[in-house]
Design an enzyme around this catalytic site. Sequence first.
Site, PDB file in Angstrom:
ATOM      1  CB  THR A  63      16.828 -31.178 -97.703  1.00  0.00           C
ATOM      2  OG1 THR A  63      17.117 -31.482 -96.511  1.00  0.00           O
ATOM      3  CG2 THR A  63      15.326 -31.222 -97.703  1.00  0.00           C
TER       4      THR A  63
ATOM      5  N   GLY B 226      12.221 -41.752-106.473  1.00  0.00           N
ATOM      6  CA  GLY B 226      12.688 -43.374-106.392  1.00  0.00           C
ATOM      7  C   GLY B 226      11.489 -43.992-105.926  1.00  0.00           C
TER       8      GLY B 226
ATOM      9  CE1 TYR C  93      15.322 -39.491-110.285  1.00  0.00           C
ATOM     10  CE2 TYR C  93      13.926 -41.592-110.177  1.00  0.00           C
ATOM     11  CZ  TYR C  93      15.125 -40.976-109.863  1.00  0.00           C
ATOM     12  OH  TYR C  93      16.104 -41.371-109.028  1.00  0.00           O
TER      13      TYR C  93
ATOM     14  CE  LYS D 180      12.330 -25.903-102.237  1.00  0.00           C
ATOM     15  NZ  LYS D 180      11.337 -26.576-102.055  1.00  0.00           N
TER      16      LYS D 180
ATOM     17  CE1 TYR E 116      13.931 -23.192 -99.966  1.00  0.00           C
ATOM     18  CE2 TYR E 116      13.712 -21.242-101.451  1.00  0.00           C
ATOM     19  CZ  TYR E 116      13.168 -22.275-100.812  1.00  0.00           C
ATOM     20  OH  TYR E 116      11.716 -22.242-100.706  1.00  0.00           O
TER      21      TYR E 116
ATOM     22  CG  ASN F 226      16.412 -40.709-100.945  1.00  0.00           C
ATOM     23  OD1 ASN F 226      16.670 -41.810-101.296  1.00  0.00           O
ATOM     24  ND2 ASN F 226      16.863 -40.183 -99.978  1.00  0.00           N
TER      25      ASN F 226
HETATM   26  P1  NAD Z   1       8.564 -24.846 -93.151  1.00  0.00           P
HETATM   27  O1  NAD Z   1       9.984 -24.648 -92.895  1.00  0.00           O
HETATM   28  O2  NAD Z   1       7.497 -24.483 -92.204  1.00  0.00           O
HETATM   29  O3  NAD Z   1       8.361 -26.509 -93.776  1.00  0.00           O
HETATM   30  C1  NAD Z   1       9.262 -27.119 -94.014  1.00  0.00           C
HETATM   31  C2  NAD Z   1       9.083 -28.560 -93.352  1.00  0.00           C
HETATM   32  O4  NAD Z   1      10.078 -29.410 -93.750  1.00  0.00           O
HETATM   33  C3  NAD Z   1       9.408 -28.651 -92.091  1.00  0.00           C
HETATM   34  O5  NAD Z   1       8.351 -29.344 -91.183  1.00  0.00           O
HETATM   35  C4  NAD Z   1      10.766 -29.199 -91.847  1.00  0.00           C
HETATM   36  O6  NAD Z   1      11.128 -29.855 -90.387  1.00  0.00           O
HETATM   37  C5  NAD Z   1      10.648 -30.259 -92.648  1.00  0.00           C
HETATM   38  N1  NAD Z   1      12.055 -30.489 -93.180  1.00  0.00           N
HETATM   39  C6  NAD Z   1      13.052 -29.848 -93.495  1.00  0.00           C
HETATM   40  N2  NAD Z   1      14.113 -30.529 -94.099  1.00  0.00           N
HETATM   41  C7  NAD Z   1      13.679 -32.071 -94.103  1.00  0.00           C
HETATM   42  C8  NAD Z   1      14.322 -33.220 -94.480  1.00  0.00           C
HETATM   43  N3  NAD Z   1      15.339 -33.291 -94.835  1.00  0.00           N
HETATM   44  N4  NAD Z   1      13.499 -34.264 -94.052  1.00  0.00           N
HETATM   45  C9  NAD Z   1      12.246 -34.377 -93.584  1.00  0.00           C
HETATM   46  N5  NAD Z   1      11.717 -33.073 -93.271  1.00  0.00           N
HETATM   47  C10 NAD Z   1      12.283 -32.105 -93.385  1.00  0.00           C
HETATM   48  O7  NAD Z   1       8.452 -23.963 -94.815  1.00  0.00           O
HETATM   49  P2  NAD Z   1       7.090 -23.846 -95.453  1.00  0.00           P
HETATM   50  O8  NAD Z   1       6.568 -22.558 -95.604  1.00  0.00           O
HETATM   51  O9  NAD Z   1       5.915 -24.699 -94.926  1.00  0.00           O
HETATM   52  O10 NAD Z   1       7.417 -24.402 -97.056  1.00  0.00           O
HETATM   53  C11 NAD Z   1       7.112 -25.832 -97.355  1.00  0.00           C
HETATM   54  C12 NAD Z   1       7.652 -26.155 -98.831  1.00  0.00           C
HETATM   55  O11 NAD Z   1       6.939 -25.030 -99.676  1.00  0.00           O
HETATM   56  C13 NAD Z   1       9.128 -25.857 -98.775  1.00  0.00           C
HETATM   57  O12 NAD Z   1       9.756 -27.003 -99.758  1.00  0.00           O
HETATM   58  C14 NAD Z   1       9.334 -24.611 -99.486  1.00  0.00           C
HETATM   59  O13 NAD Z   1      10.638 -24.752-100.163  1.00  0.00           O
HETATM   60  C15 NAD Z   1       8.199 -24.268-100.351  1.00  0.00           C
HETATM   61  N6  NAD Z   1       8.143 -22.995-100.475  1.00  0.00           N
HETATM   62  C16 NAD Z   1       7.356 -22.264 -99.518  1.00  0.00           C
HETATM   63  C17 NAD Z   1       7.292 -20.880 -99.674  1.00  0.00           C
HETATM   64  C18 NAD Z   1       6.569 -19.982 -98.674  1.00  0.00           C
HETATM   65  O14 NAD Z   1       6.574 -18.619 -98.960  1.00  0.00           O
HETATM   66  N7  NAD Z   1       6.191 -20.464 -97.596  1.00  0.00           N
HETATM   67  C19 NAD Z   1       7.646 -20.215-100.874  1.00  0.00           C
HETATM   68  C20 NAD Z   1       8.189 -21.039-101.837  1.00  0.00           C
HETATM   69  C21 NAD Z   1       8.415 -22.330-101.916  1.00  0.00           C
END
Ligand code: NAD
Length: 323
Positions: free
Chosen positions: A101, A111, A168, A158, A154, A108
């Site tokens: 992912t 791109g 890119y 990241k 993770y 993706n």
């Molecule tokens: P979350 O799990 O609620 O949301 C992630 C969303 O991405 C979900 O809707 C899930 O279904 C979707 N998803 C996962 N893999 C996917 C894929 N391969 N294709 C399409 N959709 C996919 O998490 P969040 O807390 O809302 O986090 C959102 C973003 O922020 C993430 O990238 C996370 O790494 C980043 N982030 C969040 C936090 C936090 O504390 N909430 C901290 C650091 C980074």
Amino acid sequence: MRKKDLHIPQHKTILVTGGAGFIGSHLCERLLKDGNEVICMDNFFTGTKENIRNFLQDPHFELIRSDIVHPVFVEVDEIYNLACPASPIHYQYNPVKTVKTNVMGSINMLGLAKRVKAKILQASTSEVYGNPNVHPQKETYWGNVNPIGIRSCYDEGKRCAETLFFDYHRQNKVRIKVVRIFNTYGPRMHPNDGRVVSNFIVQALKGIDITIYGDGSQTRSFCYVDDMVNGLISMMNTDDEFIGPVNLGNPGEFTIRELAEKVIDLTGSKSKIIYNPLPSDDPERRRPDISLAREKLGWTPGIELESGLKKTIHYFDQILREK
Ligand code: NAD
Ligand code: UDP
């Protein structure tokens, strides 16, 4: 001929990957309120239709059920790349998929941004700092990450995504923005998400034991979701020269024990605290230095932990009553 003369809409079309998740759904809602066309792409691994229910029928909102590891073709002006499970139990459920992912998904989306000349923002994380030797964490710190541990899918995923964004940008002039998000909480976190704020609140409301991992002396800094959404949009709207990475988070730092006590206090719960083993590679402390965000975005979080927790408790209270 100008776009205006062709009767082509003037507002932006914005793709939010992971738009049905916790932060993504708040971001979609705010972008719609600001008058944009919003396309949400999600595979519903951790996100839900419930999160986007309020605007699912909005004619300016479109949902694509798809996985970012597969290419997608849409004409957009901006992309917020949020797709990725964020909770340790979810990203460790299928670690290989988590790497895909982050790496294939980023390729993706980058791109796509390259083809349609869209600006693209990456939701990176404080996890790129690993178990930090520098405190508080500044963007210039390169981190202390275990490349082979259970969090690595993770953390390293990241980190590699950040590398891809910068390559890119250097190689293809893609207009990028990289933000490093620190622990964010609020309504629409999944009750079984496994993250500390949702766990403690749900446990307190149910009157069951509150599970502290380790001795609870590890620290985190908690940012309320509305502040985070403001930060993401402010970053997207900076001029093209500023690409980050930039920390977004609330610099207030609390031990996990303090958080448990606060939640018990605010809910008036009779729950007892119990101590479970600390998962491996769990960072000991974490606090963002947000001077760069203050300077470049004019952004600073405004919602203190106590008031953010009250709103979140209210949300979970309603959810649990509906069940
Ligand atoms: P979350 O799990 O609620 O949301 C992630 C969303 O991405 C979900 O809707 C899930 O279904 C979707 N998803 C996962 N893999 C996917 C894929 N391969 N294709 C399409 N959709 C996919 O998490 P969040 O807390 O809302 O986090 C959102 C973003 O922020 C993430 O990238 C996370 O790494 C980043 N982030 C969040 C936090 C936090 O504390 N909430 C901290 C650091 C980074
Ligand atoms: N944690 C805890 N009890 C829980 C869930 C988490 O003590 O029920 C701890 C966890 O070990 C970590 C901190 O709370 O030290 C934050 O965990 P979370 O999963 O929310 O986020 P991250 O570790 O990614 O910052």
